[in-house]
Enzyme design. Structure first.
Site, PDB file in Angstrom:
ATOM      1  N   GLU A 248     -31.955 105.285 -29.833  1.00  0.00           N
ATOM      2  CA  GLU A 248     -32.278 106.587 -31.049  1.00  0.00           C
ATOM      3  C   GLU A 248     -33.332 107.434 -30.417  1.00  0.00           C
ATOM      4  OE1 GLU A 248     -30.557 107.241 -33.745  1.00  0.00           O
ATOM      5  OE2 GLU A 248     -29.254 105.425 -33.113  1.00  0.00           O
TER       6      GLU A 248
ATOM      7  N   SER B 114     -27.259  68.193 -86.705  1.00  0.00           N
ATOM      8  CA  SER B 114     -28.138  66.869 -86.384  1.00  0.00           C
ATOM      9  C   SER B 114     -29.173  66.758 -84.846  1.00  0.00           C
ATOM     10  CB  SER B 114     -26.922  65.815 -86.250  1.00  0.00           C
ATOM     11  OG  SER B 114     -26.411  65.824 -87.203  1.00  0.00           O
TER      12      SER B 114
END
Length: 753
Positions: free
Chosen positions: A165, A443
């Site tokens: 780059e 329960s």
């Protein structure tokens, strides 16, 4: 004269505009740096991977967690994050966040239990292998990145990027006149802005401070920002910022930004572990990540890799031989391309837990390391098991309307939430039922009543698991009249022991036990467990008329499984940024029950699995699993809690609008827990629960609750707190004097040895 004035005014005007633009751009840089040049999604980490003698590598899903943590299996480990399996030995080199440095050896027995851990001649009591990553909290732009300092990025990759780059990066001051001239000639020739010619500094300026629309004005501002960046920051800092923000591909709707995230995405490893070939590939993507995608266009990728390798060779970074070797074989890609970010019940709960401590923006974009207690393998297990099990239930009962569910898993030893799932599908419904849905528990409440009764047991008014409780014609006078509880399916019980009440979930029996104990005592007990804040002294609370979340029920039952040690419900352990702890959620365990009292209920609930309402589970797990079913009127809520020595698993199944279902706790929520248990204990069954000091066992007659004799037909091996065990023999089947003496001697020897 007029021309002279213009010649003076125009340069001054240009200088003023330039100065104003510089001031604006300088403030823009400052503002972006203060806000955080890189808005980095926070990382969510799972629980620490710890191996110690006794750990079962299969039940703990060690290898799956190592894969999630980025470890790689090799034939000869050389780098941190590598491991090898050879026979009954695992050689592993922990990552930097684990127990290091150097290779450690884990020796296993035939069942996969860890026998010893050592490094060289040093025996290790435990080995930490770091934390697996669960995912990232994504930002609205769907940009995924992880920040890495430049000294933690492979030198190969740094050099490859510079060669590809900006070869003169360390020579220019942000603008490369040669590159600009070359680009300008090509742009004029093509009558377009096709050629870039931008330096790395200019690319950084463009990507984070300016729009992507190409124009001469933008190029001018790009150059000014580049000069300002070069004046403010070192070359290495500029390069570091660039490497952490550069766009490197797409994963579905998510953009992959930065070399660290790209390294994990393409190769399943950190950017500091890249080989030369892998580094060249990533650098090759910068020009056009999707055009050169190695997944879809490997031929283009290879062509670009040749260019980058040649550039590195020309710059003297690598030799020709190294370049040829790097290009000889196409790098092996990581085919696990699932999303790194998560938008689901887990991340929602994490954000909710942090909202009081941090700003919403900071939670998402602050680049935090959020350390949780979650096991990502178990989370995924629940995520897969819930919809599959619900579909089977719907098919079996012919249900057209899709059911919903929630599951929570708690580690009984540490008190940590290790997994949860809040619904059938997060995509269809984001409501997190695991932590937010309050439903009647039915329960499921009964064991807390039994705990209160056993806790309040006193000489002369003793309550044991063998205590016989009248269970017929039970009623309670209330301001609204007489309240009469009914049993499931209308079954009538004349009497029942406390064990039978829990095993068979007898409503009339638990109400009679609660009446004998006192509602105030039950509420006090529940408050100590962290589930009593909204309870009112109504008799219906004894059969679960009040509402709770699956998370609160999981922790209440985990207190029983941990023999009375109550932990604070938590998912997030701490939040770290830049190595500093920002937020912590410490756990301060509190003993709220005597171990022996908690054990009695735990012991009775093992009976519920063997031969009670949860006996379906007993077929798969005949030993060392305790459980309790819960069902509300018309099957509107199906609950089940399973407990092993390791985990407490709480599941709820039903409809959000509380529509009736044909389900009970045993046919709805229990199969969900069963599927999870089968996967967790696929290699080795659960270990026995520890028996605390102060517990003695006796064979008792189930009908009378007294010591059994040879004439008793229904005999149960019962647990008692020492000093509360029966001393009298069954009155219905009295023993001979010889048998009485022999049994007493046998019990004495058992207690001693």
């Amino acid at each position: 004269m007029r021309k002279k004035t213009l010649l003076i005014i125009l340069p001054l005007l240009f200088a003023a505009i330039l100065a104003a633009d510089l001031v604006y751009l300088s403030s823009l840089i400052s503002r972006r740096m203060e806000e955080g040049l890189l808005q980095i999604p926070s990382r969510v980490l799972g629980r620490e991977i710890v191996v110690a003698p006794g750990t079962n590598v299969y039940s703990s899903f060690l290898f799956a967690n190592l894969e999630r943590a980025g470890y790689r299996e090799t034939t000869r480990p050389r780098l941190p994050g590598h491991f090898a399996i050879e026979g009954e030995k695992i050689t592993v080199i922990p990552r930097p966040d684990g127990t290091g440095p150097g290779a450690a050896v884990i020796e296993l027995d035939d069942d996969g239990d860890v026998e010893r851990i050592y490094r060289g001649r040093e025996e290790l009591p435990r080995l930490s292998l770091g934390r697996p990553e669960i995912g990232r909290l994504t930002d609205p732009r769907r940009q995924v990145r992880a920040y890495s300092p430049i000294d933690e990025i492979s030198p190969h990759l740094v050099k490859a990027v510079i060669a590809a780059e900006d070869r003169r990066f360390y020579q220019h001051h942000g603008i490369d006149p040669r590159a600009i001239a070359r680009a300008l000639v090509k742009d004029v020739a093509s009558m377009s802005f096709r050629e870039g010619g931008s330096t790395i500094t200019q690319q950084l300026a463009r990507n984070f401070f300016l729009s992507f629309r190409k124009s001469l004005l933008r190029k001018f501002q790009e150059a000014l920002i580049a000069l300002l960046l070069e004046a403010r920051f070192s070359k290495n800092k500029i390069l570091e910022l660039y490497l952490n923000q550069v766009y490197l591909g797409q994963r579905g709707s998510e953009g992959i930004y930065g070399v660290e995230e790209a390294s994990r995405y393409y190769f399943g490893k950190s950017a500091n572990a890249l080989t030369l070939s892998e580094a060249i590939l990533i650098a090759s993507l910068i020009k056009s990540p999707n055009y050169y995608s190695p997944f879809t266009h490997p031929d283009r990728t290879l062509q670009r890799m040749r260019y980058v390798a040649r550039a590195m060779e020309e710059e003297g970074y690598i030799s020709r031989r190294e370049a040829e070797e790097a290009l000889r074989k196409f790098p092996t890609l990581n085919m696990r391309t699932e999303r790194a970010t998560r938008l689901d019940y887990v991340t929602d709960a994490i954000v909710m837990a942090l909202e009081e401590k941090l700003e919403d923006r900071d939670i998402l974009y602050g680049g935090y390391e959020i350390r949780t207690s979650l096991d990502p393998v178990l989370v995924d297990l629940l995520k897969e098991t819930v919809p599959r099990t619900l579909s089977r239930i719907e098919k079996r009962y012919g249900l057209e309307k899709p059911l919903q569910a929630a599951v929570v898993m708690v580690d009984n030893e540490t008190g940590e939430t290790v997994a949860f799932w809040g619904g059938r599908s997060y995509r269809e419904s984001q409501f997190n039922r695991a932590v937010a849905a309050r439903r009647q528990v039915g329960s499921l409440f009964k064991p807390f009543v039994a705990l209160a009764a056993l806790k309040e047991s006193k000489p002369g008014f003793e309550t044991t698991l063998a205590s016989v409780i009248p269970a017929k014609d039970v009623s309670w006078d209330t301001p609204d009249g007489k309240w009469v509880p009914r049993n499931f399916n209308g079954k009538v019980w004349e009497k029942a022991t406390v064990r039978e009440i829990l095993e068979h979930s007898i409503n009339t029996g638990i109400v009679a036990l609660g009446k004998r104990t006192g509602l105030d005592k039950v509420i006090t007990l529940c408050r100590s467990l962290g589930i009593g804040e909204n309870l009112k002294p109504y008799p219906s609370l004894l059969i679960g008329s009040f509402t709770y979340t699956p998370l609160s029920m999981a922790y209440a039952y985990s207190t029983i499984a941990s023999l009375g040690l109550k932990h604070r419900p938590r998912i997030v352990e701490s939040v770290i940024r830049d190595g500093v702890e920002v937020v912590s959620f410490p756990d301060f365990p509190v003993r709220v029950l005597k171990p022996e009292v908690a054990y009695l209920v735990l012991y009775a609930l093992q009976g519920a699995v063997r031969e009670g309402t949860a006996k379906r589970l007993g077929k798969a797990f005949p030993e060392n699993v305790a459980g309790k079913t819960g069902t509300t009127d018309d099957g509107r809520d199906s609950w089940f809690v399973a407990m092993t020595r390791d985990y407490t698993i709480c599941a709820w199944v039903g409809y959000d609008d509380a529509s009736p279902t044909p389900l009970t706790g045993a046919t709805g929520a229990l199969p969900l827990c069963e599927e999870v248990l089968k996967k967790v204990y696929r290699a080795k069954p659960p270990a026995p629960f520890p028996v605390p000091p102060g517990i003695v066992f006796r064979d008792v007659d189930e009908e009378t609750g007294l010591l059994a004799t040879s004439g008793c037909e229904r005999v149960v091996r019962e647990a008692f707190v020492a000093g509360t065990e029966p001393t009298a023999f069954c009155s219905l089947h009295p023993p001979s004097p010889l048998e009485e003496t022999g049994r007493k001697l046998l019990d004495f020897l058992r207690d001693v040895f």
